[in-house]
Design an enzyme around this catalytic site. Structure first.
Site, PDB file in Angstrom:
ATOM      1  N   ILE A 197      34.197 -77.140  -3.675  1.00 21.97           N
ATOM      2  CA  ILE A 197      34.887 -78.147  -2.874  1.00 21.97           C
ATOM      3  C   ILE A 197      36.165 -78.588  -3.574  1.00 21.97           C
ATOM      4  O   ILE A 197      37.222 -78.754  -2.933  1.00 21.97           O
ATOM      5  CB  ILE A 197      33.979 -79.371  -2.622  1.00 21.97           C
ATOM      6  CG1 ILE A 197      32.748 -78.989  -1.797  1.00 21.97           C
ATOM      7  CG2 ILE A 197      34.759 -80.501  -1.954  1.00 21.97           C
ATOM      8  CD1 ILE A 197      33.048 -78.576  -0.374  1.00 21.97           C
ATOM      9  N   GLU A 198      36.094 -78.789  -4.880  1.00 24.63           N
ATOM     10  CA  GLU A 198      37.232 -79.322  -5.624  1.00 24.63           C
ATOM     11  C   GLU A 198      38.406 -78.351  -5.688  1.00 24.63           C
ATOM     12  O   GLU A 198      39.551 -78.740  -5.434  1.00 24.63           O
ATOM     13  CB  GLU A 198      36.806 -79.709  -7.048  1.00 24.63           C
ATOM     14  CG  GLU A 198      35.906 -80.935  -7.124  1.00 24.63           C
ATOM     15  CD  GLU A 198      36.640 -82.216  -6.770  1.00 24.63           C
ATOM     16  OE1 GLU A 198      37.889 -82.213  -6.740  1.00 24.63           O
ATOM     17  OE2 GLU A 198      35.964 -83.234  -6.523  1.00 24.63           O
ATOM     18  N   THR A 199      38.151 -77.111  -6.050  1.00 22.24           N
ATOM     19  CA  THR A 199      39.264 -76.189  -6.322  1.00 22.24           C
ATOM     20  C   THR A 199      39.072 -74.787  -5.748  1.00 22.24           C
ATOM     21  O   THR A 199      39.790 -73.871  -6.144  1.00 22.24           O
ATOM     22  CB  THR A 199      39.503 -76.066  -7.841  1.00 22.24           C
ATOM     23  OG1 THR A 199      38.303 -75.574  -8.471  1.00 22.24           O
ATOM     24  CG2 THR A 199      39.897 -77.399  -8.457  1.00 22.24           C
TER      25      THR A 199
END
Length: 339
Positions: free
Chosen positions: A128-130
């Protein structure tokens, strides 16, 4: 250029020059900003920084209007759940997650064994983050943190400039301690860095050298990133093998649940949530006193009702958005099913 000067009147030319000056880059030169000068003085006196080095650094740190605009309208405020979900829960991201889990299977298993956090949850956070390291941020961290420290955008629900000043101090501390050039690290518009998008205080408190090479590298080393995410969750109270949420049904309108349709993380005893009409589909192992988060997420048609359990709350310690936490859960479920 000569023709342009001939065409425009003197007044018109003056307007063009003014417009040009307004879009020119603006920097945090301490000779021109008393607030920056005072901040530098504090760093020199309290943290033993070199004044000349900081003067040079901040003279090259840029005020970024695009960062102000992004902070003013994050996706969690602009989008409904069904729109937000389409960004993150895609076949491409699930496939990338599966490949990431296969490549780092040993590291994920070690992190799960040592810290009790499921491999698919760790992988989902990084996904989700990167997007598994594909999108780590396009803003210089020094620019982002300086902008949000000294020129936090007006019109937002609250002024968080003091928070970002703490992050700026910690960023300068960590670059000095790790021997990094503070002009170089890139990150998000909020100054989050690396595979797990840690803000500087999270790096200080939770990042670990999981690879054992003597350097905590969340920027280019997925092994350190995996260990750091797992450590973050462990330190925030993750319950091993416990569920994250349970689907629920709403009996009535849920008017007693003030935060039901708001993107907040307020917790209530399960007995109070049930009395207000939100009934969990699975209650096994839950007590009346269990602190839960009652939630309704907007679909294209209708709503999805969910009760967030203690592990859901832990995910909101990583990012306070309920939609973010639900996206992590759904991606983790998809990765677990394909593992």
């Amino acid at each position: 250029m000569y023709l342009v000067y001939k065409i425009y009147s003197t007044l018109g030319l003056a307007f063009l020059l003014l417009a040009s000056s307004q879009v020119a880059a603006s920097f945090y030169n301490p000779d021109q900003r008393r607030d920056v000068e005072a901040f530098i003085t504090e760093l020199v006196e309290d943290n033993n920084f070199d004044r000349q080095e900081l003067d040079e650094l901040f003279s090259q740190a840029e005020l970024r209007q695009d960062i102000q605009e992004l902070m003013s309208r994050p996706a969690e405020r602009r989008l409904a759940w069904h729109e937000y979900r389409k960004i993150f829960i895609t076949p491409e991201r699930i496939q990338a997650g599966k490949e990431f889990m296969q490549e780092y299977a040993g590291t994920l298993q070690r992190a799960e064994g040592e810290m009790g956090v499921a491999s698919e949850v760790i992988a989902a956070i990084i996904g989700i983050e990167t997007y598994y390291g594909r999108i780590k941020g396009r803003h210089r961290v020094i620019d982002a943190l300086a902008t949000l420290s000294f020129d936090y955008p007006e019109g937002t629900p609250s002024d968080r400039s003091a928070f970002f000043r703490r992050q700026l101090v910690e960023f300068l501390n960590l670059t000095r301690q790790q021997g990094l050039n503070p002009r170089l690290p890139m990150g998000s518009y909020a100054g989050a860095m690396g595979y797990p998008q840690f803000i500087p205080t999270s790096y200080r408190d939770f990042a670990v050298d999981f690879s054992g090479d003597g350097f905590i590298d969340i920027w280019t080393n997925p092994i350190d990133a995996i260990g750091s995410v797992a450590n973050y969750f462990k330190e925030h109270g993750w319950q091993t093998d416990a569920p994250i949420l349970t689907p629920a049904r709403l009996e009535g309108e849920g008017e007693q649940l003030d935060g039901l349709r708001k993107n907040r993380f307020d917790r209530l005893p399960l007995s109070e949530v049930e009395a207000a009409g939100l009934i969990p589909e699975e209650r096994q192992g839950l007590k009346d006193s269990t602190q839960v988060i009652p939630m309704a997420f907007k679909l294209e048609e209708g709503e999805q009702f969910v009760i967030g359990l203690p592990n859901f709350y832990v995910i909101t310690r990583y990012n306070h958005s309920r939609m973010y936490a639900l996206a992590v859960y759904e991606l983790a479920e998809a990765l677990r099913d394909t593992n």
